[in-house]
Design a protein around this motif. Structure first.
Motif, PDB file in Angstrom:
ATOM      1  N   PHE A 159       1.133   9.540  -4.505  1.00 47.30           N
ATOM      2  CA  PHE A 159       0.604  10.836  -4.923  1.00 47.30           C
ATOM      3  C   PHE A 159       0.015  11.593  -3.740  1.00 47.30           C
ATOM      4  O   PHE A 159       0.251  12.787  -3.578  1.00 47.30           O
ATOM      5  N   HIS A 160      -0.758  10.900  -2.903  1.00 50.49           N
ATOM      6  CA  HIS A 160      -1.379  11.550  -1.746  1.00 50.49           C
ATOM      7  C   HIS A 160      -0.324  12.139  -0.805  1.00 50.49           C
ATOM      8  O   HIS A 160      -0.448  13.279  -0.364  1.00 50.49           O
ATOM      9  N   ASN A 161       0.712  11.366  -0.488  1.00 55.98           N
ATOM     10  CA  ASN A 161       1.752  11.865   0.414  1.00 55.98           C
ATOM     11  C   ASN A 161       2.532  13.009  -0.212  1.00 55.98           C
ATOM     12  O   ASN A 161       2.884  13.959   0.484  1.00 55.98           O
TER      13      ASN A 161
ATOM     14  N   TYR B 194       1.393  15.135  -2.422  1.00 53.83           N
ATOM     15  CA  TYR B 194       0.509  16.294  -2.438  1.00 53.83           C
ATOM     16  C   TYR B 194       0.344  16.878  -1.033  1.00 53.83           C
ATOM     17  O   TYR B 194       0.371  18.082  -0.844  1.00 53.83           O
ATOM     18  N   THR B 195       0.187  16.026  -0.035  1.00 56.68           N
ATOM     19  CA  THR B 195      -0.081  16.478   1.327  1.00 56.68           C
ATOM     20  C   THR B 195       1.167  16.994   2.031  1.00 56.68           C
ATOM     21  O   THR B 195       1.152  18.061   2.652  1.00 56.68           O
TER      22      THR B 195
ATOM     23  N   GLY C 177       2.254   2.015  -3.361  1.00 58.45           N
ATOM     24  CA  GLY C 177       1.257   2.228  -4.405  1.00 58.45           C
ATOM     25  C   GLY C 177       1.261   3.660  -4.919  1.00 58.45           C
ATOM     26  O   GLY C 177       1.561   4.612  -4.196  1.00 58.45           O
ATOM     27  N   ILE C 178       0.857   3.817  -6.180  1.00 58.61           N
ATOM     28  CA  ILE C 178       0.881   5.136  -6.815  1.00 58.61           C
ATOM     29  C   ILE C 178      -0.104   6.095  -6.154  1.00 58.61           C
ATOM     30  O   ILE C 178       0.180   7.286  -6.018  1.00 58.61           O
ATOM     31  N   ARG C 179      -1.240   5.581  -5.717  1.00 58.79           N
ATOM     32  CA  ARG C 179      -2.227   6.448  -5.074  1.00 58.79           C
ATOM     33  C   ARG C 179      -1.695   7.013  -3.763  1.00 58.79           C
ATOM     34  O   ARG C 179      -1.818   8.206  -3.484  1.00 58.79           O
ATOM     35  N   ASN C 180      -1.089   6.166  -2.944  1.00 58.49           N
ATOM     36  CA  ASN C 180      -0.519   6.624  -1.682  1.00 58.49           C
ATOM     37  C   ASN C 180       0.680   7.546  -1.925  1.00 58.49           C
ATOM     38  O   ASN C 180       0.863   8.532  -1.209  1.00 58.49           O
TER      39      ASN C 180
ATOM     40  N   HIS D  84       0.830  -1.206   0.000  1.00 62.91           N
ATOM     41  CA  HIS D  84       0.000   0.000   0.000  1.00 62.91           C
ATOM     42  C   HIS D  84       0.864   1.256   0.000  1.00 62.91           C
ATOM     43  O   HIS D  84       0.583   2.215  -0.712  1.00 62.91           O
ATOM     44  N   CYS D  85       1.913   1.231   0.795  1.00 61.66           N
ATOM     45  CA  CYS D  85       2.802   2.390   0.902  1.00 61.66           C
ATOM     46  C   CYS D  85       3.481   2.695  -0.433  1.00 61.66           C
ATOM     47  O   CYS D  85       3.663   3.848  -0.806  1.00 61.66           O
TER      48      CYS D  85
END
Length: 105
Positions: A30-32, A34-35, A25-28, A22-23
């Motif tokens: 991108f989220h990290n 961005y955040t 992963g592309i979604r995570n 999960h860590c």
């Protein structure tokens, strides 16, 4: 240790593996980014997975200590931040009154 004194890792080895996946992963990612403005560090999950597998194979005390230390660090990291909302001891005194939606603004 209610099951006869046998120590088990705090999580299953599959949990460490899925957390690492999960860590990474592309979604995570991108989220990290961005955040927080940086990519997440996922290496500890992989190290913990390796230690868990080593514990399952050989019951190594080093891997046991490393897993315990890592989990303690995660718990301390979680407790470092205050909750967003302040918890109330009781409801507001006028909780039963209408909200007053007809008042002019």
């Amino acid at each position: 240790m209610a099951d006869g004194g046998v120590w088990r890792p705090p999580r299953t080895c599959e949990d460490y593996w899925s957390e690492w996946k999960h860590c990474k992963g592309i979604r995570n990612l991108f989220h990290n980014y961005y955040t927080y403005g940086e990519a997440p560090s996922c290496e500890q999950w992989k190290i913990d997975y390796g230690n868990c597998r080593q514990w399952e194979k050989s019951k190594s005390p080093d891997s046991k200590e490393s897993l315990c230390k890592s989990e303690r660090a995660r718990i301390i990291e979680k407790q470092k931040y205050d909750p967003v909302w302040k918890l109330r001891k009781s409801p507001p005194r006028d909780w039963y009154l209408p909200l007053g939606q007809d008042k002019p603004k």
